[in-house]
Design a protein around this motif. Structure first.
Motif, short mmCIF file in Angstrom:
data_model
loop_
_atom_site.label_atom_id
_atom_site.label_comp_id
_atom_site.label_asym_id
_atom_site.label_seq_id
_atom_site.Cartn_x
_atom_site.Cartn_y
_atom_site.Cartn_z
N GLY A 173 43.43 -24.00 6.44
CA GLY A 173 42.50 -23.98 7.57
C GLY A 173 42.96 -23.13 8.73
N VAL A 174 43.66 -22.02 8.44
CA VAL A 174 44.09 -21.10 9.50
C VAL A 174 43.22 -19.85 9.44
N PRO A 175 42.40 -19.59 10.45
CA PRO A 175 41.59 -18.36 10.47
C PRO A 175 42.49 -17.13 10.40
N ALA A 176 42.02 -16.08 9.72
CA ALA A 176 42.85 -14.91 9.50
C ALA A 176 42.16 -13.64 10.00
N THR A 210 49.73 -20.07 18.63
CA THR A 210 50.67 -19.29 17.84
C THR A 210 49.91 -18.40 16.86
N VAL A 211 50.26 -17.12 16.85
CA VAL A 211 49.73 -16.16 15.89
C VAL A 211 50.86 -15.81 14.93
N ASP A 222 47.84 -21.03 14.71
CA ASP A 222 46.43 -21.09 15.12
C ASP A 222 45.65 -19.94 14.49
N LEU A 223 46.34 -18.82 14.28
CA LEU A 223 45.73 -17.66 13.63
C LEU A 223 46.78 -17.00 12.75
N LEU A 224 46.32 -16.36 11.68
CA LEU A 224 47.18 -15.50 10.87
C LEU A 224 46.71 -14.07 11.09
N LEU A 225 47.63 -13.21 11.53
CA LEU A 225 47.34 -11.79 11.71
C LEU A 225 48.01 -11.04 10.56
N ILE A 228 48.99 -29.98 3.15
CA ILE A 228 49.41 -30.03 4.55
C ILE A 228 48.31 -29.40 5.40
N GLU A 229 47.75 -30.18 6.30
CA GLU A 229 46.67 -29.70 7.15
C GLU A 229 47.25 -28.98 8.39
N ALA A 230 46.41 -28.17 9.01
CA ALA A 230 46.80 -27.52 10.25
C ALA A 230 47.05 -28.58 11.33
N ILE A 231 48.03 -28.32 12.18
CA ILE A 231 48.33 -29.23 13.28
C ILE A 231 47.25 -29.09 14.34
N PRO A 232 46.65 -30.19 14.80
CA PRO A 232 45.60 -30.09 15.84
C PRO A 232 46.13 -29.38 17.08
N GLU A 233 45.26 -28.58 17.70
CA GLU A 233 45.68 -27.80 18.85
C GLU A 233 46.16 -28.67 20.01
#
Length: 347
Positions: free
Chosen positions: A272-275, A182-183, A250-253, A170-175
């Motif tokens: 593909g979620v930047p963390a 969303t974080v 969009d980000l993982l905190l 499952i790919e990230a949903i395009p912005e």
């Protein structure tokens, strides 16, 4: 799928005869549910509860000593701190051909909610047991460094943890297909996961993004640490829903106080979620600082790096691409069946 489930499955696929002995706890799934989780070739041995934790552990100890005396298996691989103490301790004083290995999935002496004296005692116990013929099988370079420098273990082996190659389907949903950014965070609401840190970042940056905590916990802890309008707490969701939810981040905190190798963090990087993560063992092995996310040394940096990525569209996209590429090369575990059996054989 937990590491024990995945490892036993991959070993069974390689033709090994695998038996999983487990001690029943309050949150242990039913025998019927566990059977659906494990490879059909894996034998499950349930240690029935006696209503007393000490008696339950003593039963496990007795069962293991019988296995060692009878040379009933070739290898005992202990997972988690308690199992590691019992499995390695029960081997002492017995002449046996059985090899013993231990994977902590996060060393207990790193837990900041322990009294310092207790932490030192746990570290001393780890050092003592590591010198009594057993081997450590560790999942990350940072754990290996601890084994060498802090525990001074004579026998330590690296077996990288991760998820299957199918975990990133499952790919990230395009912005441009979403509204606000969303974080997210995935984990139990507990002291280890530092939910107050997540809430503090949300309070500072709620005008720029939605903040979502996926997971549950004690209601009092949720109210105390996350009971504010800036954070949406979803409760627990199943594995398929979790993948879809992470795809919307969009980000993982991930501001935890200590870790092993967190599967939710690995899942996010694979998708593909930047963390943005805290600088602790395990986290530093899942994120390439400045390329797939940021490793933060303090609370102020958590806020600053999250703000930076929320404000920089191109940087987010670049890190997302880097995360997918790097994680698929370094955070999958399709090798663990063969790799673990090779370690057993050569140790």
């Amino acid at each position: 799928m937990t590491l024990t489930e995945r490892l036993s499955h991959m070993q069974a696929v390689q033709g090994a005869q695998v038996e999983v002995m487990y001690l029943v706890r309050s949150d242990t799934p039913s025998p019927e549910e566990l059977r659906t989780r494990f490879n059909h070739a894996v034998k499950l041995q349930r240690v029935e509860p006696h209503g007393n934790r000490v008696v339950d552990l003593a039963t496990m100890w007795t069962n293991l000593r019988r296995i060692y005396r009878d040379n009933a298996v070739d290898v005992v691989h202990c997972h988690s701190t308690v199992a590691g103490v019992i499995g390695r301790g029960a081997r002492m004083g017995i002449r046996s051909k059985v090899k013993v290995f231990y994977s902590p999935h996060g060393f207990a002496f790193l837990r900041l909610n322990m009294h310092p004296i207790v932490r030192r005692a746990v570290l001393g116990l780890e050092r003592f047991l590591a010198r009594r013929g057993s081997g450590l099988i560790l999942s990350s370079n940072s754990e290996m460094a601890l084994a060498a420098e802090t525990i001074r273990a004579p026998r330590a082996f690296l077996l990288r943890n991760g998820l299957s190659h199918e975990a990133h389907r499952i790919e990230a949903i395009p912005e441009d297909a979403k509204g606000r950014l969303t974080v997210g965070m995935v984990g139990r609401v507990c002291y280890q996961k530092a939910p107050w840190r997540f809430a503090a970042v949300a309070k500072e940056l709620s005008s720029r993004a939605d903040f979502v905590w996926v997971g549950g916990g004690d209601e009092a802890d949720i109210d105390r640490w996350l009971g504010r309008p800036e954070v949406d707490v979803t409760g627990w969701i199943n594995a398929d829903e979790l993948k879809k939810t992470i795809s919307g981040f969009d980000l993982l905190l991930f501001p935890t106080l200590w870790e092993g190798m967190a599967l939710s963090l690995i899942q996010a990087q694979l998708q593909g979620v930047p963390a943005i993560v805290s600088d602790v063992v395990g986290n530093v092995d899942c994120v390439v600082d400045g390329r797939t996310g940021y490793i933060c040394r303090d609370d102020d940096e958590l806020v600053a790096r999250t703000a930076e990525l929320l404000d920089d569209h191109e940087l987010r996209l670049s890190m997302a691409t880097n995360a997918r590429t790097w994680a698929r090369a370094n955070l999958t575990d399709d090798h663990i069946g063969v790799g673990s059996l090779e370690i057993y054989d050569m140790a």
